[in-house]
Design a protein around this motif. Structure first.
Motif, mmCIF file in Angstrom:
data_model
loop_
_atom_site.group_PDB
_atom_site.id
_atom_site.type_symbol
_atom_site.label_atom_id
_atom_site.label_comp_id
_atom_site.label_asym_id
_atom_site.label_seq_id
_atom_site.Cartn_x
_atom_site.Cartn_y
_atom_site.Cartn_z
ATOM 1 N N ALA A 1 -7.120 29.162 57.614
ATOM 2 C CA ALA A 1 -6.368 29.692 56.481
ATOM 3 C C ALA A 1 -4.888 29.366 56.605
ATOM 4 C CB ALA A 1 -6.567 31.207 56.382
ATOM 5 N N LYS A 2 -4.337 29.522 57.783
ATOM 6 C CA LYS A 2 -2.908 29.277 57.981
ATOM 7 C C LYS A 2 -2.561 27.798 57.788
ATOM 8 C CE LYS A 2 -0.710 31.406 61.350
ATOM 9 N NZ LYS A 2 0.233 32.336 60.717
ATOM 10 N N GLN A 3 -3.521 26.920 58.059
ATOM 11 C CA GLN A 3 -3.281 25.490 57.901
ATOM 12 C C GLN A 3 -3.505 25.024 56.466
ATOM 13 O OE1 GLN A 3 -6.043 23.887 60.754
ATOM 14 N NE2 GLN A 3 -4.620 24.100 62.495
ATOM 15 N N THR A 4 -4.132 25.865 55.657
ATOM 16 C CA THR A 4 -4.561 25.432 54.326
ATOM 17 C C THR A 4 -3.682 25.946 53.195
ATOM 18 O OG1 THR A 4 -6.858 25.317 55.091
ATOM 19 C CG2 THR A 4 -6.496 25.405 52.710
ATOM 20 N N VAL A 5 -3.317 27.235 53.237
ATOM 21 C CA VAL A 5 -2.646 27.827 52.082
ATOM 22 C C VAL A 5 -1.152 27.510 52.079
ATOM 23 C CG1 VAL A 5 -4.323 29.692 51.935
ATOM 24 C CG2 VAL A 5 -2.224 30.035 53.253
ATOM 25 N N LEU B 1 -9.272 37.231 43.205
ATOM 26 C CA LEU B 1 -9.459 36.392 44.393
ATOM 27 C C LEU B 1 -8.313 35.408 44.593
ATOM 28 C CD1 LEU B 1 -13.267 35.602 43.968
ATOM 29 C CD2 LEU B 1 -12.243 37.012 45.763
ATOM 30 N N SER B 2 -7.576 35.125 43.534
ATOM 31 C CA SER B 2 -6.525 34.108 43.626
ATOM 32 C C SER B 2 -5.182 34.664 44.097
ATOM 33 C CB SER B 2 -6.340 33.427 42.259
ATOM 34 O OG SER B 2 -5.851 34.361 41.310
ATOM 35 N N ASP B 3 -5.078 35.976 44.263
ATOM 36 C CA ASP B 3 -3.786 36.580 44.593
ATOM 37 C C ASP B 3 -3.355 36.358 46.034
ATOM 38 O OD1 ASP B 3 -3.440 37.572 42.063
ATOM 39 O OD2 ASP B 3 -4.318 39.502 42.505
ATOM 40 N N ALA B 4 -4.303 36.379 46.939
ATOM 41 C CA ALA B 4 -3.973 36.292 48.367
ATOM 42 C C ALA B 4 -5.232 35.913 49.132
ATOM 43 C CB ALA B 4 -3.434 37.628 48.881
ATOM 44 N N VAL B 5 -5.040 35.511 50.379
ATOM 45 C CA VAL B 5 -6.171 35.263 51.268
ATOM 46 C C VAL B 5 -6.542 36.584 51.936
ATOM 47 C CG1 VAL B 5 -6.924 34.125 53.383
ATOM 48 C CG2 VAL B 5 -5.594 32.854 51.701
ATOM 49 N N LEU B 6 -7.778 37.027 51.750
ATOM 50 C CA LEU B 6 -8.288 38.204 52.450
ATOM 51 C C LEU B 6 -9.584 37.797 53.143
ATOM 52 C CD1 LEU B 6 -8.422 41.056 53.364
ATOM 53 C CD2 LEU B 6 -9.059 41.778 51.060
ATOM 54 N N ILE C 1 1.425 32.196 49.674
ATOM 55 C CA ILE C 1 0.187 32.964 49.767
ATOM 56 C C ILE C 1 0.170 33.790 51.051
ATOM 57 C CG2 ILE C 1 -2.340 32.851 49.886
ATOM 58 C CD1 ILE C 1 -1.326 32.008 47.208
ATOM 59 N N LYS C 2 0.005 35.099 50.910
ATOM 60 C CA LYS C 2 -0.100 35.982 52.072
ATOM 61 C C LYS C 2 -1.523 35.930 52.629
ATOM 62 C CE LYS C 2 3.886 38.537 51.660
ATOM 63 N NZ LYS C 2 4.848 38.578 52.746
ATOM 64 N N GLU D 1 -2.519 37.120 68.256
ATOM 65 C CA GLU D 1 -2.135 35.883 68.964
ATOM 66 C C GLU D 1 -1.847 34.757 67.970
ATOM 67 O OE1 GLU D 1 -5.282 34.981 71.635
ATOM 68 O OE2 GLU D 1 -4.801 36.609 73.034
ATOM 69 N N ILE D 2 -2.621 34.710 66.880
ATOM 70 C CA ILE D 2 -2.471 33.642 65.882
ATOM 71 C C ILE D 2 -1.436 34.018 64.830
ATOM 72 C CG2 ILE D 2 -3.694 32.269 64.137
ATOM 73 C CD1 ILE D 2 -6.277 32.819 65.795
ATOM 74 N N GLY D 3 -1.452 35.286 64.404
ATOM 75 C CA GLY D 3 -0.511 35.775 63.409
ATOM 76 C C GLY D 3 -1.116 35.903 62.021
ATOM 77 N N ALA D 4 -0.829 37.028 61.366
ATOM 78 C CA ALA D 4 -1.259 37.268 59.985
ATOM 79 C C ALA D 4 -0.258 38.202 59.334
ATOM 80 C CB ALA D 4 -2.661 37.887 59.951
ATOM 81 N N ASP D 5 -0.232 38.194 58.011
ATOM 82 C CA ASP D 5 0.686 39.069 57.291
ATOM 83 C C ASP D 5 0.212 40.514 57.289
ATOM 84 O OD1 ASP D 5 2.633 37.077 56.190
ATOM 85 O OD2 ASP D 5 0.791 36.282 55.293
ATOM 86 N N ALA D 6 -1.105 40.706 57.247
ATOM 87 C CA ALA D 6 -1.668 42.053 57.208
ATOM 88 C C ALA D 6 -3.017 42.051 57.910
ATOM 89 C CB ALA D 6 -1.823 42.535 55.767
#
Length: 289
Positions: free
Chosen positions: A190-194, A166-171, A198-199, A215-220
């Motif tokens: 999530a984008k404001q916190t990590v 759970l600590s590797d990335a935000v999913l 962190i992906k 519209e907001i953006g994410a890595d995956a």
């Protein structure tokens, strides 16, 4: 996406698992059968062979099981982890005190069979998507306590690893989205916190959700339980702005169709939690009294 190179796991990562398995098998009195039947100074040679075609993983575990039982056991490998074998192919030869070989046998075969089963189904899936740019990945649906080994087995089969923990990335998955009040609030928070290392990946079930994500953006983006037609449309919408991962209900029969939609990654939990063991047997070759 390129599969991870296969490098051996440090012994410290899996030795506790092997010790627990041996302790479980030995119980409180040890191997009473071998003690009753085999002279203490008897020595043997045995060979582990594949009883069906497959991809091998877990040789380090088998060797360590032998070494922990008796350092006098010697192991000669005929193949390496990640190698494909045909039915009947020898995998490794073991020589040493007969009682010790019999004590180590089941633990060694349990690990080799289980891990080779995972490597074999992974290798089969990798073959089925050859010619596409897609990678096959596992998930966190692993046997408790065996995650490092099972993810290693996926790599041995030519696959990739998803998160290790759970600590590797935000999913951000469906329950996170429901509790947070929607895709927008969850992803924005999530984008404001990590931190910058962190992906962030987010699961979507519909193209409307995907539009919000873009519209907001994410890595995956994890495209969950979508039809091939919807996946193809989703890949077009993403247009390289994020990694496109397909997951949910994908089988060996459908993996090629999914791969041809243009996704970057296909993840499947069943390759670790439901892969059948590869049938590996240990057969007596000769005695050395």
């Amino acid at each position: 996406m390129t599969a991870m190179p296969l490098t051996p796991l440090p012994r410290t990562m899996f030795e506790p698992m092997i010790r627990r398995a041996l302790d479980e098998d030995l119980g409180l009195a040890g191997d009473v059968t071998s003690a009753a039947v085999i002279p203490p100074d008897h020595r043997s040679e045995v060979v582990a062979s594949a009883r069906q075609p497959g991809c091998i993983a877990g040789l380090d575990c088998a060797e360590l099981a032998c070494a922990l039982v008796d350092p006098a056991i010697t192991v000669t490998r005929h193949v390496n982890d990640g190698d494909s074998v045909s039915s009947g192919a020898p995998i490794a030869t073991f020589q040493g005190p007969s009682r010790s070989l019999l004590i180590a046998e089941r633990t060694a075969l349990n690990f080799m069979g289980h891990l080779s089963g995972i490597a074999s189904v992974t290798a089969d899936l990798v073959r089925r998507v050859e010619g596409t740019h897609v990678s096959i990945a596992c998930t966190r649906k692993t046997t408790p306590g065996l995650r490092a080994l099972e993810k290693y087995a996926v790599r041995a089969g030519g696959g990739m690893n998803h998160r290790y923990s759970l600590s590797d990335a935000v999913l951000i998955k469906d329950n996170h989205i429901a509790i947070a009040g929607g895709v927008g609030p969850a992803l924005t928070s999530a984008k404001q916190t990590v931190g910058h290392m962190i992906k962030i990946e987010i699961e979507v079930d519909t193209l409307a959700q995907l539009e919000q994500v873009l519209e907001i953006g994410a890595d995956a983006v994890l495209l969950d339980n979508m039809t091939p037609a919807t996946l193809r449309e989703a890949v077009g919408m993403i247009d390289g702005r994020a990694i496109a991962e397909a997951s949910g209900g994908i089988t060996p029969d459908t993996v090629r169709v999914v791969a041809e939609t243009g996704v970057d990654l296909i993840s499947m939990g069943w390759i670790t939690h439901s892969a059948p063991c590869l049938d590996i047997g240990l057969d007596f070759v000769s005695s050395h009294p």
